[in-house]
Design an enzyme around this catalytic site. Structure first.
Site, PDB file in Angstrom:
ATOM      1  N   TYR A 181      34.479  39.399  43.661  1.00 25.30           N
ATOM      2  CA  TYR A 181      35.740  39.725  44.755  1.00 25.30           C
ATOM      3  C   TYR A 181      36.737  38.685  44.674  1.00 25.30           C
ATOM      4  O   TYR A 181      36.570  37.304  44.391  1.00 25.30           O
ATOM      5  CB  TYR A 181      34.916  39.649  45.927  1.00 25.30           C
ATOM      6  CG  TYR A 181      34.401  38.467  46.642  1.00 25.30           C
ATOM      7  CD1 TYR A 181      35.246  37.755  47.453  1.00 25.30           C
ATOM      8  CD2 TYR A 181      33.091  38.092  46.407  1.00 25.30           C
ATOM      9  CE1 TYR A 181      34.643  36.401  48.029  1.00 25.30           C
ATOM     10  CE2 TYR A 181      32.457  36.760  46.660  1.00 25.30           C
ATOM     11  CZ  TYR A 181      33.259  36.040  47.506  1.00 25.30           C
ATOM     12  OH  TYR A 181      32.707  34.863  48.186  1.00 25.30           O
ATOM     13  N   SER A 237      33.290  34.063  43.582  1.00 25.08           N
ATOM     14  CA  SER A 237      34.171  34.716  43.522  1.00 25.08           C
ATOM     15  C   SER A 237      35.456  34.505  42.519  1.00 25.08           C
ATOM     16  O   SER A 237      35.050  33.499  41.695  1.00 25.08           O
ATOM     17  CB  SER A 237      35.187  34.640  44.929  1.00 25.08           C
ATOM     18  OG  SER A 237      35.458  33.318  45.142  1.00 25.08           O
ATOM     19  N   ALA A 245      28.912  31.219  40.261  1.00 30.64           N
ATOM     20  CA  ALA A 245      27.980  31.503  39.119  1.00 30.64           C
ATOM     21  C   ALA A 245      28.831  32.119  37.793  1.00 30.64           C
ATOM     22  O   ALA A 245      28.685  31.892  36.781  1.00 30.64           O
ATOM     23  CB  ALA A 245      26.996  32.591  39.470  1.00 30.64           C
ATOM     24  N   ALA A 246      29.860  32.775  38.129  1.00 30.75           N
ATOM     25  CA  ALA A 246      31.076  33.383  37.189  1.00 30.75           C
ATOM     26  C   ALA A 246      31.574  32.195  36.340  1.00 30.75           C
ATOM     27  O   ALA A 246      31.960  32.427  35.392  1.00 30.75           O
ATOM     28  CB  ALA A 246      32.301  34.003  38.133  1.00 30.75           C
ATOM     29  N   LYS A 305      46.150  46.036  37.308  1.00 31.37           N
ATOM     30  CA  LYS A 305      45.319  45.191  36.523  1.00 31.37           C
ATOM     31  C   LYS A 305      46.457  43.825  36.333  1.00 31.37           C
ATOM     32  O   LYS A 305      47.619  44.181  36.119  1.00 31.37           O
ATOM     33  CB  LYS A 305      44.713  45.457  35.127  1.00 31.37           C
ATOM     34  CG  LYS A 305      45.647  45.572  33.997  1.00 31.37           C
ATOM     35  CD  LYS A 305      44.952  46.158  32.949  1.00 31.37           C
ATOM     36  CE  LYS A 305      45.990  46.405  31.721  1.00 31.37           C
ATOM     37  NZ  LYS A 305      45.400  46.543  30.382  1.00 31.37           N
TER      38      LYS A 305
END
Length: 113
Positions: free
Chosen positions: A57, A24, A73-74, A8
């Site tokens: 991704y 993405s 869209a994110a 992370k």
């Protein structure tokens, strides 16, 4: 088999959000390499600012740029300036040691967690 955390990027700052880009998340290649992520890998993105969570991704960004772009869209859910955590998982039947890093407000590596 279990989904286990494999890496992370903690406390990254979104530097751009573009709803017109084809989906993405773009991440500085140096950060991708430090954590062991791969282009095209599915990641969970969690906003510490808004609480939004989404899967997308990875696209590699310019090495050393500090770029973290929310694309498509994110960008409706996570905006420029938000603090996020980018989390990668691995399906495995073995225990794995995750590679977790902390970055500063410019998305530069600070330390391993």
């Amino acid at each position: 088999m279990r989904w286990m955390l494999h890496g992370k990027i903690h406390k990254a700052t979104v530097t751009q959000a573009d709803v017109n880009y084809v989906g993405s998340i773009t991440i500085d290649k140096e950060l991708v390499d430090l954590v062991g992520f791969r282009p095209g890998e599915k990641v969970l993105v969690v906003s510490n600012t808004s609480g939004s969570r989404l899967e997308t991704y990875i696209i590699e960004g310019e090495p050393g740029s500090g770029d973290i772009f929310m694309n498509g869209a994110a960008a409706h859910l996570i905006k420029k300036g938000e603090e996020i955590i980018i989390i990668g998982f691995e399906l495995t039947d073995e225990l794995i040691e995750p590679t977790n890093i902390l970055v500063d407000e410019n998305n530069k590596f600070v330390k391993y967690l």
